[in-house]
Design a protein around this motif. Sequence first.
Motif: not given
Length: 612
Positions: A465-476
């Motif tokens: 879940k941390e990785i998923e949220l981190g990928e969201h944060a990266h693209v945003i």
Amino acid sequence: MEGERIFAFPKAPPPKAPPGKLATATKHAVREIFDKRGHHPSAPLWRSLDDLVDVMEDMANGTAAPAYYLCALSPGMGKSTTVQQFVRQLLLDASYDHVSVLICVGRLAEIQTYVEEMHLSPDLFAVFVSEAKAEGRRLNELGRGSDREGARILFTTQQMLESRVKRKGSFSQSSEFWFQGGPRRVRLWDEACLPARPLTVEVSFIQALIEPTQYQTRLRSLLDKLVDEIRAAPNDTCVDIPHFEDETALSHASIMSLYEAEPQKRQDIVRDLLLLQGSTVTVHHVGANKTAISYLNVFPDDLLPLMICDASGRVRHSYRHWADGRGNLVALSTMATSYRNMTIHTWLESGSKDSWGKPDRARKMIDAITDLVNSKPNEEWLILHHQQDSNRDLPADLRKGATNPERLKFVYWGSDDAKATNQYRDIENIVLAGCLYFPHSYYEAMTRLSRAMRPEEKMDKHHRKEIELGEHAHVILQAVCRGAARKIVDGDTCAPCNVYIIAAEASGIPKQLADIFPGHRSLEWLPKASKPVDRAVGVLRDWLSNSTDRRISLGDFRSLCGESDKSNFSKQVIRKGSFQSALKDLGLNHLQARGRGGSYIEREPMILPPLC
């Protein structure tokens, strides 16, 4: 200072020696340039830039520990200027004539920018990129041309470095990147970096590869068996991928030729499957879908040390898990930009590609964005959107209804312009028309490669879940920083801008925004088409967040909601049970009164414990 934050990963840099003459000269040159620009970094920002210079000096001296070093400063904070001045001072110092630099970029266009901003004379640099396109051939002719080994500075692409190093098996044997008979000491990687490539292949896609093999019975049999094994495998168990070349006596090229008439996506799946041949993969279930998951390490150990300059390093959790799981990544001290000049307007609506594929939802979002851009008819807008398909052309739809449509700029998710361009840096209005989401299996693969997990190793769901949220944060972060947010004022603060984001609460993105953009002002984006109660509740949330007043008169509240008709407002909002329930949830009371002052909405009084 407001907005200032220091971020660190578990693996911190080792104690460092006092800076040498190269680092000292670089820091002095950077300070002079910043003074001329009126850029006055805070003390934490200077520490971050000093760390960057010190590690590059250690590389030049051959004393840097073999590790990946991450500099995660935000755009506009001075990373590029510092790297450019380090290279300049390196070239000026005769005692470093034997030292050279390798700079790996993500896009060809960045090479021209580097050359121009560094003011490099042709005898000092060379370029080594693919010549598949005319632009690559033109760039390879710059500087010293084919005499790359004599160039102090060599520019290449990340894809070229990965492919050549994989072919040779090591960096030290990849003579294409040598200087005077050996590997270059100072190695810089500009933008995002992963230690491995995620590989995911859905079983239905493997099934589709069987038909073109009708005359290759052994290959067909292997694919049939693999499909059956993946479908029968329980969740998070392992399956062995056969070595297709060894077991069929067909070469890689021969297998690929069977699919030369197939769509490009299917050819890519064949390539991924051939990369996985002879290995063990993890089978992951999402509903009825089953996917083979693995990763391919892309860098040899002798590429280290390598400096990674990635603004997303502060929010992309894959780096932290890389440091923790692989143990060879060192995070330099860093700080976040203060985003106190940014206002984020969030519409709690699904903006996924699936939502855009539904005509009624798409129409609703198009109308809302059209109203938004027309509310500032003389200002430019940057709109990030999903790549168009046969059913929807968002840029065309928005241009039809927009006043002065030429002021609208469009970038689609996944394109280079969504993560690595400066051409929109003066645009103060940014719209994220939904966000970029990847399949569940992608986040599984990212978690496994970040932590160097074995196929049979069970995954911690919290890590995934941390990785998923981190990928969201990266693209945003990357998308928003294509606009004015990438410009820095007052030393460490972004330029004024407004960001409008469509994201459902269930995605977790609205809650992440405070970490991605610390210090920003938050408002709800409530399109005119929203229900009156929803719009009114959003106004109250904004009032609670941005006002210290204990109460607000019903008249003032009605005005903030944009409603002039008192009777209609009472009927459509105040008397609604959903509005009264929302008041209770927000800790508010509606008090009715006649005469002077009239009715108002008031915060519930705080109940204090009795005094002892």
